[in-house]
Every structure is written in structure tokens, then in C-alpha cells.
Design an enzyme around this catalytic site. Structure first.
Site, PDB file in Angstrom:
ATOM      1  N   ASP A   1     -11.740  -9.970   5.309  1.00 56.99           N
ATOM      2  CA  ASP A   1     -12.992 -10.043   4.536  1.00 56.99           C
ATOM      3  C   ASP A   1     -13.469 -11.494   4.504  1.00 56.99           C
ATOM      4  O   ASP A   1     -14.655 -11.775   4.658  1.00 56.99           O
ATOM      5  CB  ASP A   1     -12.775  -9.559   3.092  1.00 56.99           C
ATOM      6  CG  ASP A   1     -13.137  -8.093   2.916  1.00 56.99           C
ATOM      7  OD1 ASP A   1     -13.023  -7.341   3.913  1.00 56.99           O
ATOM      8  OD2 ASP A   1     -13.531  -7.696   1.799  1.00 56.99           O
TER       9      ASP A   1
ATOM     10  N   ASP B   1      -1.705 -18.637   1.980  1.00 52.54           N
ATOM     11  CA  ASP B   1      -2.633 -19.512   1.242  1.00 52.54           C
ATOM     12  C   ASP B   1      -3.203 -20.590   2.157  1.00 52.54           C
ATOM     13  O   ASP B   1      -4.409 -20.875   2.138  1.00 52.54           O
ATOM     14  CB  ASP B   1      -1.958 -20.113  -0.007  1.00 52.54           C
ATOM     15  CG  ASP B   1      -0.481 -20.441   0.193  1.00 52.54           C
ATOM     16  OD1 ASP B   1       0.045 -20.181   1.292  1.00 52.54           O
ATOM     17  OD2 ASP B   1       0.148 -20.964  -0.741  1.00 52.54           O
TER      18      ASP B   1
ATOM     19  N   TYR C   1       0.828  -1.212   0.000  1.00 56.07           N
ATOM     20  CA  TYR C   1       0.000   0.000   0.000  1.00 56.07           C
ATOM     21  C   TYR C   1       0.858   1.257   0.000  1.00 56.07           C
ATOM     22  O   TYR C   1       0.431   2.304  -0.473  1.00 56.07           O
ATOM     23  CB  TYR C   1      -0.910   0.029   1.233  1.00 56.07           C
ATOM     24  CG  TYR C   1      -1.964  -1.047   1.230  1.00 56.07           C
ATOM     25  CD1 TYR C   1      -1.614  -2.373   1.464  1.00 56.07           C
ATOM     26  CD2 TYR C   1      -3.286  -0.745   1.012  1.00 56.07           C
ATOM     27  CE1 TYR C   1      -2.565  -3.370   1.455  1.00 56.07           C
ATOM     28  CE2 TYR C   1      -4.252  -1.738   1.013  1.00 56.07           C
ATOM     29  CZ  TYR C   1      -3.888  -3.044   1.232  1.00 56.07           C
ATOM     30  OH  TYR C   1      -4.826  -4.030   1.223  1.00 56.07           O
TER      31      TYR C   1
ATOM     32  N   ASP D   1      -5.957  -7.497   4.945  1.00 59.99           N
ATOM     33  CA  ASP D   1      -7.116  -6.944   4.241  1.00 59.99           C
ATOM     34  C   ASP D   1      -7.960  -8.088   3.671  1.00 59.99           C
ATOM     35  O   ASP D   1      -9.180  -8.156   3.858  1.00 59.99           O
ATOM     36  CB  ASP D   1      -6.583  -6.042   3.103  1.00 59.99           C
ATOM     37  CG  ASP D   1      -7.661  -5.176   2.480  1.00 59.99           C
ATOM     38  OD1 ASP D   1      -8.835  -5.295   2.882  1.00 59.99           O
ATOM     39  OD2 ASP D   1      -7.337  -4.367   1.591  1.00 59.99           O
TER      40      ASP D   1
ATOM     41  N   LYS E   1       4.200 -15.021   3.664  1.00 59.79           N
ATOM     42  CA  LYS E   1       4.456 -15.830   2.465  1.00 59.79           C
ATOM     43  C   LYS E   1       5.977 -15.971   2.358  1.00 59.79           C
ATOM     44  O   LYS E   1       6.606 -15.609   1.348  1.00 59.79           O
ATOM     45  CB  LYS E   1       3.828 -15.116   1.245  1.00 59.79           C
ATOM     46  CG  LYS E   1       3.809 -15.909  -0.031  1.00 59.79           C
ATOM     47  CD  LYS E   1       2.801 -17.027  -0.061  1.00 59.79           C
ATOM     48  CE  LYS E   1       2.907 -17.817  -1.356  1.00 59.79           C
ATOM     49  NZ  LYS E   1       2.266 -19.126  -1.296  1.00 59.79           N
TER      50      LYS E   1
END
Ligand code: NAD
Length: 363
Positions: free
Chosen positions: A249, A221, A142, A245, A189
Site C-alpha cells: 500500500d 521499519d 492472518y 500487505d 523483523k
């Protein structure tokens, strides 16, 4: 207690749900004898439309003078449909987080028993889920260098983290775990990303200072899969800006709907409280948005920024009672909910406020 609360309703359903968060805060002030002043300011598309700036100077001036911020959401279809637009609503939100030094985004995902059947996940897998996410908020892709090159044929965003950024949020997560079930799952990751390897290394160093807390590492993942397969196996989740983020969700399905998840963004100074959802253009203006994420964000504000634990508990209990009495917005209705108990945004807020009166006697 006397406090100034800045209110930034923003765009789309932001203003619809924030009105209910404010309603609940006013009721709390009335019942518990506090004095809260509410000052409104512009952000996002509404701010661009009237001032050309997604975070006007007047808004920033108000924020730094306030004791806490209640925020709705930003966004408008015109920007989603035209990614080339240079001035964008989300820039206001990102700048606000950065300028206020809000580096830790706290997102509790707790399933109210009454909503066991509102989720698309099987009730026996969901029951008892209680997770708290700590999402780093001021680093990652970001804020890393981004741009276009090769005559506009290539675009890049840089995933970047410093040791200091990881350390400060890791400490907050480990301290929270000590008050809960004493387990931190760090999500990265690290098999492919260098920034994730620094993340993992740093989290391991911080973990050594909290020997009573168990540390688990998951690749993002695998974490995405495990969240749906065995949500109860998570206690505290610690992760970066992008992964947080996306995962939160996904985790909203554990709580039944995006309309149920509140968040707090904290740093060294003021706290910002907001639903995790966006401006939801598909339901804007229909009066059907679930206001409970904003109401629960108001509870986080009372607890974290003002230290009013009893008042915060009263709000959560009033939400629980409203759900127990069968009231639902459409997003959390299931086949057992009678038609007459499905309420619009405004009425749902009213039902919570009414129950606050009863709850206040108990707490
Ligand atoms: P969204 O969160 O707005 O909506 C996703 C889905 O969840 C939609 O179907 C929506 O109707 C539903 N939903 C969300 N909140 C709800 C509520 N309170 N009650 C009932 N249903 C609800 O995400 P999106 O559709 O991907 O994005 C819409 C806009 O919001 C975009 O412009 C995006 O940039 C912006 N956005 C802003 C924020 C923020 O301000 N923090 C966060 C995410 C997205």
C-alpha cells in the site's frame, strides 16, 4: 485460445473497476482471435447478503472449474464500524486464497513516466522505479491461532511460518530476480520475532542456490523508510503476509495511486488476479474509481495464466498510450491535467480499449 474466466466483482468499487478489466479482456479476445467465456459469482458482503456465506459453495465450484479468476475487492462499512460481527467479507477472500493454495502474491510497482507528477514523492527520487513484490499469502498472523482470553480482556493473533512456506515463495522470488536486476531484498523483523528469524534463516539457505542473485535483508521499519527515500534501490522484494500487505500500500504512492497497482496470486493450480486496493467506500457509486489496476491485473492474467505475453504487453502499452494522451482519473490527475481529460471509470476503460486496436498492429 479458448478459456473460461471466473469473474468475482465483489463489493464497492470492485464491480465498477472489474467491468473495465473484463472490457479489455473482451477486446483482446476480439483482436487476437481468442474465445474467453466469463462466468460471474458472488463473494464478500454481496455474498453474505444473499446467501449468508462470504464464499458460497457455488462460487468455489465455479472457481475450481475455471482457467483463471479476475477479482475486484470485498468490504463494506458496516463491518469496519462493527469489528464484533462474526461473518465478514474478508473471510471469503482469505478462505479462497487458502483453499486454492494461492501462496504467492506478486505485485509489480512500476511507475509510468506520465505519472511522475501524480505522486507525492519528488520526481527525481521516483524516476525509473521498478520493483516487484513477492508477498507470502497463506501464512502469518492472518492464519495463525487467534482468540480472546482473560474474560475478553486480552486478544491475540499468532505470527506463524513454516520453513516450507518460506522456501516455496523464496524460490519464486529468486527465479524472478534472475530475469531482472538480480537483487532480492528480504524484509522481516528478525531482531524481535522468532518467525522472522526462521524466515531469514530459510531465505539465506534458498539464496545459496542462486549465487548470481544478490541478497539483502532489511527490517520492515527500515524498509518502509527506504521505499520512500530511495525506491530505485529495490528490485525484487520478498516478504511475509502482513509486512507485504502494508508495504505494498505504501509502495502504491511510487506508482501514483492505489488505483494503479495490479496483483497476481499464484500457487499450484489456478491464478487469481486483482487490484491491490479495497472496496473504497469513500468513492463507491461516484464513478470516479481508477480502473487501471484492474486492467493491469487482466494483463497479468493473460501473461501468467494463459502465457499470452504479446497480448499482455499490448494491454500495458495501451494503458501507457492512454496516459501519454493525457487521460486521467481524479486520483492520478495533477495540476497539469486539463479538466476535459479527467475521465470517469467507464470512459477510462473505453480509452484503453480504443488504443488496444492501434497497439495490436505494433506488437
Ligand atoms: P481502500 O484500498 O479501499 O482505499 C484506500 C484509499 O484509496 C481510499 O481513499 C480510496 O478512495 C482510494 N482508492 C482505492 N482504490 C482506488 C481506485 N481504484 N481509484 C481511486 N482511488 C482509490 O482501503 P480502505 O479504505 O482501507 O478499505 C476499504 C474497504 O476495503 C474495507 O472494508 C477493507 O476491509 C476493504 N479491503 C479489501 C481489500 C481486498 O478486497 N483485497 C483490500 C484492502 C481493503
Amino acid at each position: 485460445m479458448k478459456k473460461n474466466i471466473a469473474v468475482l466483482p465483489g463489493d464497492g468499487i470492485g464491480s465498477e473497476v472489474t467491468a473495465e478489466g473484463v472490457k479489455v479482456l473482451k477486446k483482446i479476445a476480439q483482436i487476437f482471435g481468442h474465445h474467453f467465456d466469463f462466468d460471474y459469482a458472488l463473494i464478500g458482503h454481496e455474498a453474505i447478503r444473499t446467501t449468508g456465506n462470504p464464499l458460497p459453495d457455488e462460487t468455489m465450484k465455479l472457481l475450481v472449474q475455471s482457467d483463471a479468476i479476475l477479482f475486484g475487492a470485498v468490504g463494506h462499512p458496516m463491518y469496519d464500524n462493527d469489528p464484533a460481527l462474526k461473518v465478514r467479507p474478508e473471510q471469503g477472500l482469505l478462505r479462497m486464497r487458502k483453499e486454492l493454495g494461492l501462496y504467492a502474491n506478486i505485485r509489480p510497482v512500476k511507475l509510468f513516466d506520465e505519472l511522475l507528477h501524480a505522486s507525492s514523492i519528488k520526481p527525481e527520487i521516483l524516476k525509473g522505479s521498478d520493483i516487484i513484490f513477492f508477498r507470502e499469502l497463506t501464512g502469518d498472523v492472518y492464519f495463525g491461532e487467534k482468540g480472546r482470553k482473560d474474560n475478553n480482556q486480552t486478544a491475540y493473533d499468532t505470527m506463524i511460518y513454516s520453513r516450507h512456506e518460506v522456501e516455496r515463495i523464496a524460490h519464486i522470488a529468486f527465479r524472478a530476480a534472475q530475469t531482472r536486476r538480480k537483487k532480492v531484498t528480504s524484509v522481516d523483523k528478525a531482531n524481535v520475532l522468532e518467525s522472522s528469524r526462521l524466515w531469514r534463516e530459510t531465505v539465506q539457505q534458498v539464496a545459496a542456490q542462486y549465487p548470481d542473485v544478490q541478497l539483502e535483508h532489511l527490517f520492515v521499519d527500515a524498509a518502509a523508510m527506504k521505499l520512500i527515500r530511495s525506491p530505485r534501490s529495490f528490485d525484487v522484494v520478498l516478504t511475509g503476509n502482513l509486512f507485504g500487505d502494508i508495504l505494498t500500500d505504501e509502495a502504491s504512492e511510487i506508482a501514483g495511486s492505489m488505483g494503479m497497482l495490479a496483483s497476481a496470486s499464484i500457487g499450484d493450480t489456478i491464478g487469481l488476479y486483482e487490484p491491490i486496493h479495497g472496496s473504497a467506500h469513500d468513492i463507491t457509486g461516484k464513478g470516479i474509481a481508477n480502473p487501471l489496476a484492474s486492467v493491469l491485473s487482466a494483463a497479468l492474467l493473460l501473461d501468467i495464466s494463459f502465457g499470452l505475453k504479446q497480448e499482455a504487453d499490448a494491454v500495458i502499452r495501451a494503458v501507457e498510450m492512454t496516459l501519454k494522451d493525457g487521460y486521467r482519473t481524479v486520483d492520478i490527475a495533477d495540476s497539469h491535467t486539463p479538466k476535459e481529460k479527467i475521465l470517469n471509470t467507464h470512459k477510462m476503460g473505453d480509452e484503453v480499449a480504443v488504443r488496444l486496436e492501434k497497439v495490436a498492429v505494433e506488437v
